[in-house]
Enzyme design. Sequence first.
Site, PDB file in Angstrom:
ATOM      1  N   ASP A 129       0.842  -1.186   0.000  1.00 63.12           N
ATOM      2  CA  ASP A 129       0.000   0.000   0.000  1.00 63.12           C
ATOM      3  C   ASP A 129       0.880   1.241   0.000  1.00 63.12           C
ATOM      4  OD1 ASP A 129      -2.511   1.178  -0.093  1.00 63.12           O
ATOM      5  OD2 ASP A 129      -2.596   1.466   2.065  1.00 63.12           O
ATOM      6  N   TYR A 131       1.034   5.772  -0.503  1.00 65.52           N
ATOM      7  CA  TYR A 131       0.519   6.949   0.205  1.00 65.52           C
ATOM      8  C   TYR A 131       0.635   8.168  -0.717  1.00 65.52           C
ATOM      9  CZ  TYR A 131      -0.145   9.627   4.627  1.00 65.52           C
ATOM     10  OH  TYR A 131      -0.625  10.418   5.658  1.00 65.52           O
ATOM     11  N   HIS A 136      -4.694  13.881   1.066  1.00 61.60           N
ATOM     12  CA  HIS A 136      -4.888  13.034   2.246  1.00 61.60           C
ATOM     13  C   HIS A 136      -3.668  13.111   3.158  1.00 61.60           C
ATOM     14  CE1 HIS A 136      -6.086   9.626   4.739  1.00 61.60           C
ATOM     15  NE2 HIS A 136      -4.900   9.085   4.508  1.00 61.60           N
ATOM     16  N   ARG A 145       0.680  17.248  13.003  1.00 61.56           N
ATOM     17  CA  ARG A 145       1.783  18.207  12.887  1.00 61.56           C
ATOM     18  C   ARG A 145       1.261  19.449  12.155  1.00 61.56           C
ATOM     19  NH1 ARG A 145       3.418  13.435  11.020  1.00 61.56           N
ATOM     20  NH2 ARG A 145       3.258  14.195   8.872  1.00 61.56           N
ATOM     21  N   GLU A 201     -10.846   3.764   3.615  1.00 61.33           N
ATOM     22  CA  GLU A 201      -9.933   4.569   2.814  1.00 61.33           C
ATOM     23  C   GLU A 201     -10.221   4.329   1.334  1.00 61.33           C
ATOM     24  OE1 GLU A 201      -6.089   5.364   5.660  1.00 61.33           O
ATOM     25  OE2 GLU A 201      -5.851   3.950   3.999  1.00 61.33           O
ATOM     26  N   GLU A 203      -9.260   4.110  -2.270  1.00 64.52           N
ATOM     27  CA  GLU A 203      -8.024   3.915  -3.017  1.00 64.52           C
ATOM     28  C   GLU A 203      -8.304   3.237  -4.355  1.00 64.52           C
ATOM     29  OE1 GLU A 203      -4.702   2.256  -0.976  1.00 64.52           O
ATOM     30  OE2 GLU A 203      -5.439   2.787   1.025  1.00 64.52           O
ATOM     31  N   ASP A 235      -8.851   0.195   1.995  1.00 60.57           N
ATOM     32  CA  ASP A 235      -7.887  -0.237   3.008  1.00 60.57           C
ATOM     33  C   ASP A 235      -8.444   0.146   4.387  1.00 60.57           C
ATOM     34  OD1 ASP A 235      -5.470  -1.153   4.128  1.00 60.57           O
ATOM     35  OD2 ASP A 235      -4.623   0.863   4.099  1.00 60.57           O
ATOM     36  N   ARG A 239      -8.168   3.419  13.337  1.00 60.04           N
ATOM     37  CA  ARG A 239      -7.363   4.603  13.600  1.00 60.04           C
ATOM     38  C   ARG A 239      -6.817   4.651  15.021  1.00 60.04           C
ATOM     39  NH1 ARG A 239      -6.190   6.249   8.520  1.00 60.04           N
ATOM     40  NH2 ARG A 239      -8.068   6.682   7.295  1.00 60.04           N
ATOM     41  N   GLN A 242      -3.984   2.217  15.186  1.00 57.39           N
ATOM     42  CA  GLN A 242      -2.875   2.747  14.400  1.00 57.39           C
ATOM     43  C   GLN A 242      -2.116   3.838  15.157  1.00 57.39           C
ATOM     44  OE1 GLN A 242      -4.128   4.264  10.605  1.00 57.39           O
ATOM     45  NE2 GLN A 242      -2.062   4.700   9.895  1.00 57.39           N
ATOM     46  N   LYS A 255      -4.185  -2.233  10.065  1.00 57.72           N
ATOM     47  CA  LYS A 255      -4.452  -2.291   8.632  1.00 57.72           C
ATOM     48  C   LYS A 255      -4.622  -3.707   8.094  1.00 57.72           C
ATOM     49  CE  LYS A 255      -3.619   2.142   7.392  1.00 57.72           C
ATOM     50  NZ  LYS A 255      -4.433   2.976   6.493  1.00 57.72           N
ATOM     51  N   THR A 259      -8.893  -6.023   3.751  1.00 59.18           N
ATOM     52  CA  THR A 259      -8.836  -5.065   2.648  1.00 59.18           C
ATOM     53  C   THR A 259      -9.858  -5.515   1.617  1.00 59.18           C
ATOM     54  OG1 THR A 259      -6.477  -4.614   2.985  1.00 59.18           O
ATOM     55  CG2 THR A 259      -7.411  -4.047   0.831  1.00 59.18           C
ATOM     56  N   THR A 362      -4.868   6.558   0.132  1.00 63.12           N
ATOM     57  CA  THR A 362      -6.142   7.270   0.113  1.00 63.12           C
ATOM     58  C   THR A 362      -6.099   8.464  -0.832  1.00 63.12           C
ATOM     59  OG1 THR A 362      -6.454   6.645   2.417  1.00 63.12           O
ATOM     60  CG2 THR A 362      -7.886   8.363   1.564  1.00 63.12           C
ATOM     61  N   GLU A 376     -10.633  12.379   7.918  1.00 56.14           N
ATOM     62  CA  GLU A 376     -10.592  13.743   7.397  1.00 56.14           C
ATOM     63  C   GLU A 376     -11.948  14.429   7.501  1.00 56.14           C
ATOM     64  OE1 GLU A 376      -8.059  13.672   3.532  1.00 56.14           O
ATOM     65  OE2 GLU A 376      -8.742  11.620   3.942  1.00 56.14           O
TER      66      GLU A 376
END
Length: 429
Positions: A129, A131, A136, A145, A201, A203, A235, A239, A242, A255, A259, A362, A376
């Site tokens: 997978d 990113y 996203h 952050r 997610e 994808e 996917d 959360r 994770q 994860k 899937t 995603t 999100e």
Amino acid sequence: MSGVDETHDPKRTSLVESANGHSDFPIQNLPLGIFSPPGHHARPGVAIGDMILELSGVGALLPETVGHLLTGNTLNALMALPSADRVALRRRLSELLSDPTHREIVEPLLHKAADCVMHLPAAIGDYTDFYVGIHHATNVGALFRPDNPLLPNYKYVPIGYHGRASSVRPSGVPVVRPNGQRKAPDEDTPTFGPSRRLDYELELGIWMGQGNELGHPIPIGEAREHIAGYCLLNDWSARDVQAWEYQPLGPFLAKNFHTTISPWIVTAEALAPFRIAQPPRAEGDPAPLPYLFDEADQRSGAFALELEVRLSSAAMRDQGLPPFVLSRGSATTMYWTMAQIVAHHASNGCNLQPGDLIGTGTLSGPDESGFGSLLEISQGGKKPLTLPAGETRTFLLDGDEVTLSATARADGHVPIGFGACSAVILPAV
């Protein structure tokens, strides 16, 4: 337009009436898959309108390099062939399904798709997978952050991790809510139990065709030839699990529990009319390193795909309410192309194999109308979403059904779709 031929002719119609004007599977699509007719074993087929054509029955009428490979319960051997063989197969199938003189041969081999069971189209050796959805990555990064959402490597390296091939399932197989360790910010120690922040997610999936030998990278200019086709991919993500486990090594139990993919392989050849230029990078962004840059790929390495996510709760289904649209967006939000993903994956000599599955990561749009996850949409659980039945959601509850869909559109061509990528959430065991 490279790769566009008579099989994409918008005037071509099928002798299968339901294919003409079909939203996903007109004769211009012809996706490949593995299905079981009622009471029978799994076998290869091609989707045509509301029907599935059993390919073993027309094997003698197909190119000899292909026909003998369409009798098993996976498509790995077919995916291993050069793209020229897939093109020959596509042309012959298009002829068989459009020319009325073949009606007597074709009609006895047609099965109603609604009566059949779909299986994984290939034995998946490995699943990776990525990113590459930059919006996203930015949105999620901002939750943790705010001053520096994207880490310094993001615009240089197609970020990815190895997933779990054994838990990939076709559309329609329920998802059992995973258990795991989770530690909320206000808790002193972790606890073990059902995920409280289960998410989806949005994808796309890449099906690998011809692979490469161990130690021999795939050059960026050749990467496209190694892709057999595409699918939708969800996917599922726990959360809370994770957030507790991902440092320092990244995703693991959050994860690998399930899937979901759409079961039809939309071939690279079917998508030829929908290739478009990769969107230019923002001013000031670094150019891809030479091993990831190819002029032809930049000119036509992206796809004109419209993506959609819908949610249906148990209460909504009980009340006969239609699924609620969570988001609509475009596949052009990929920061890296499909070819760049494949070239990077093999750049260290990693050997990719026919039937390997690669997720894009995603794909979210630049605003909330196109966000590809509840993380999100709900801003990390701070902004509940209200559904038509008056329910609210920050993350998925048991009984919720999530459905992904995708449609390729281009002026002068018949739109084609990917079929459903759907699953219902069941309680934890």
